[in-house]
Motif scaffolding. Structure first.
Motif, mmCIF file in Angstrom:
data_model
loop_
_atom_site.group_PDB
_atom_site.id
_atom_site.type_symbol
_atom_site.label_atom_id
_atom_site.label_comp_id
_atom_site.label_asym_id
_atom_site.label_seq_id
_atom_site.Cartn_x
_atom_site.Cartn_y
_atom_site.Cartn_z
ATOM 1 N N GLU A 203 0.516 -1.032 -0.055
ATOM 2 C CA GLU A 203 -0.257 0.068 0.155
ATOM 3 C C GLU A 203 0.579 1.153 0.121
ATOM 4 O O GLU A 203 0.484 2.248 -1.149
ATOM 5 N N GLU A 204 1.652 1.180 0.935
ATOM 6 C CA GLU A 204 2.380 2.485 0.714
ATOM 7 C C GLU A 204 3.773 2.958 -0.187
ATOM 8 O O GLU A 204 3.720 3.440 -1.376
ATOM 9 N N ILE A 205 4.509 1.652 -0.835
ATOM 10 C CA ILE A 205 3.913 1.892 -2.703
ATOM 11 C C ILE A 205 3.046 1.728 -3.463
ATOM 12 O O ILE A 205 3.448 2.855 -4.234
ATOM 13 N N ASP A 206 2.550 1.326 -3.260
ATOM 14 C CA ASP A 206 1.028 1.809 -4.739
ATOM 15 C C ASP A 206 1.162 3.666 -4.445
ATOM 16 O O ASP A 206 1.233 4.014 -5.414
ATOM 17 N N ASN A 207 0.482 4.191 -3.133
ATOM 18 C CA ASN A 207 0.657 5.530 -2.511
ATOM 19 C C ASN A 207 1.484 5.914 -3.391
ATOM 20 O O ASN A 207 1.430 7.730 -3.379
ATOM 21 N N GLU A 208 3.080 5.597 -2.894
ATOM 22 C CA GLU A 208 3.813 6.667 -3.768
ATOM 23 C C GLU A 208 3.909 6.381 -4.631
ATOM 24 O O GLU A 208 4.757 7.672 -5.685
ATOM 25 N N LEU A 209 3.455 5.874 -5.509
ATOM 26 C CA LEU A 209 3.398 5.229 -7.026
ATOM 27 C C LEU A 209 2.218 6.294 -7.523
ATOM 28 O O LEU A 209 2.930 7.394 -8.756
ATOM 29 N N ALA A 210 1.735 6.374 -7.118
ATOM 30 C CA ALA A 210 0.256 7.257 -7.803
ATOM 31 C C ALA A 210 1.123 8.711 -7.285
ATOM 32 O O ALA A 210 0.507 9.719 -8.202
ATOM 33 N N ALA A 211 1.224 9.162 -6.892
ATOM 34 C CA ALA A 211 1.866 10.611 -6.073
ATOM 35 C C ALA A 211 3.243 11.019 -7.351
ATOM 36 O O ALA A 211 3.166 12.328 -7.405
ATOM 37 N N LEU A 212 3.828 10.008 -7.459
ATOM 38 C CA LEU A 212 4.932 10.108 -8.509
ATOM 39 C C LEU A 212 4.347 10.743 -10.140
ATOM 40 O O LEU A 212 4.764 11.222 -10.356
ATOM 41 N N LYS A 213 3.340 9.750 -10.218
ATOM 42 C CA LYS A 213 2.835 9.660 -11.897
ATOM 43 C C LYS A 213 2.404 11.439 -11.419
ATOM 44 O O LYS A 213 2.017 11.769 -12.733
ATOM 45 N N LYS A 214 0.968 11.752 -10.270
ATOM 46 C CA LYS A 214 0.783 12.790 -10.334
ATOM 47 C C LYS A 214 1.581 14.075 -10.675
ATOM 48 O O LYS A 214 1.034 14.832 -10.936
ATOM 49 N N SER A 215 2.800 14.164 -9.871
ATOM 50 C CA SER A 215 3.759 15.025 -10.287
ATOM 51 C C SER A 215 4.260 15.150 -11.781
ATOM 52 O O SER A 215 4.209 16.237 -11.832
ATOM 53 N N MET A 216 4.229 14.213 -11.938
ATOM 54 C CA MET A 216 5.046 13.625 -13.440
ATOM 55 C C MET A 216 3.955 14.623 -14.074
ATOM 56 O O MET A 216 4.121 14.981 -14.872
ATOM 57 N N GLN A 217 2.145 14.190 -14.960
ATOM 58 C CA GLN A 217 1.591 14.740 -15.533
ATOM 59 C C GLN A 217 1.710 16.256 -14.856
ATOM 60 O O GLN A 217 1.120 16.949 -15.938
ATOM 61 N N ALA A 218 2.091 16.485 -13.611
ATOM 62 C CA ALA A 218 1.525 18.122 -13.615
ATOM 63 C C ALA A 218 2.954 18.804 -14.049
ATOM 64 O O ALA A 218 2.800 20.323 -14.452
ATOM 65 N N ASN A 219 4.438 17.993 -14.326
ATOM 66 C CA ASN A 219 4.924 18.526 -15.184
ATOM 67 C C ASN A 219 4.668 18.905 -16.093
ATOM 68 O O ASN A 219 5.421 19.857 -16.775
ATOM 69 N N THR A 220 4.355 17.387 -16.811
ATOM 70 C CA THR A 220 4.062 17.658 -18.470
ATOM 71 C C THR A 220 2.973 18.915 -18.836
ATOM 72 O O THR A 220 3.365 19.543 -20.399
#
Length: 225
Positions: A203-220
């Motif tokens: 669960e911790e990894i999933d949360n961290e992965l979702a946060a990372l994706k969201k951050s990358m989308q925002a940068n794009t």
């Protein structure tokens, strides 16, 4: 010979016999006390005989004095009857009684001296006997303590204790091996706690992965503008 000179000879001979046989000190102490008690019995018996002799001598002295007084009275009677020859003969008999009395008095003085020495030595022996009995328990206790310590020392020096401790270490190593074998059977098997820990980790990894994706989308999105 006094009590103590005789007693010392007896004790010394017995001590030498004990040492030759390598007997223990407790037996030696008991033997010494027994010898002292036996000596006391013998001396008391001798004292009783000496006292009886004193009574007999005293009785003879009194008898001789009575005889001397009787011969003196007879001499006086003879003089009163003008029998000087009989008076002289009576005085001769009185003289014999007086001389016998002096001899008996000398014997009595010797006996009195012997009795005095006996009483003094008996008193000393009784004191020594009481002291020996008082110290006997301490000596026996010390002997037992030393014997116990000696046994401990012998055991330690013989290596028996080290050998026993070595066996303990062997048993500990065997138990360690058995425990390792038990642990080996449990390898790869997950417990219920392990399962929940894995879920929490996923669960911790999933949360961290979702946060990372969201951050990358925002940068794009920012870069396209």
């Amino acid at each position: 010979m006094g009590i103590f000179s005789r007693f010392t000879d007896i004790v010394n001979s017995n001590i030498n016999a004990i040492l030759d046989k390598a007997e223990d000190p407790a037996k030696m102490v008991r033997l010494i006390i027994q010898e002292m008690e036996d000596t006391l019995v013998e001396v008391r018996s001798a004292s009783a005989k000496t006292l009886a002799s004193k009574k007999e001598i005293s009785s003879q002295i009194r008898k001789v004095q009575v005889e001397a007084d009787d011969w003196r009275a007879k001499a006086q009677l003879a003089i009163s009857k003008d029998r000087e020859d009989l008076a002289r003969a009576a005085l001769q008999e009185k003289k014999k009684c007086d001389e016998h009395g002096v001899m008996l008095s000398s014997e009595l003085a010797v006996v009195d001296e012997q009795i005095s020495k006996l009483q003094n030595e008996v008193g000393q022996l009784q004191d020594k006997l009481a002291d020996a009995k008082a110290r006997q328990k301490t000596i026996i206790l010390r002997q037992k303590t030393v014997s116990s310590r000696l046994e401990v020392k012998k055991t330690l020096d013989s290596g028996k204790v080290d050998a026993a401790m070595g066996r303990f270490e062997q048993y500990e190593r065997k138990i360690d091996d058995l425990e390792s074998q038990v642990d080996a059977y449990d390898l790869g098997k997950k417990t219920l706690a392990d399962e929940f820990a894995d879920l929490e980790s996923d669960e911790e990894i999933d949360n961290e992965l979702a946060a990372l994706k969201k951050s990358m989308q925002a940068n794009t999105s920012t870069n396209k503008k």
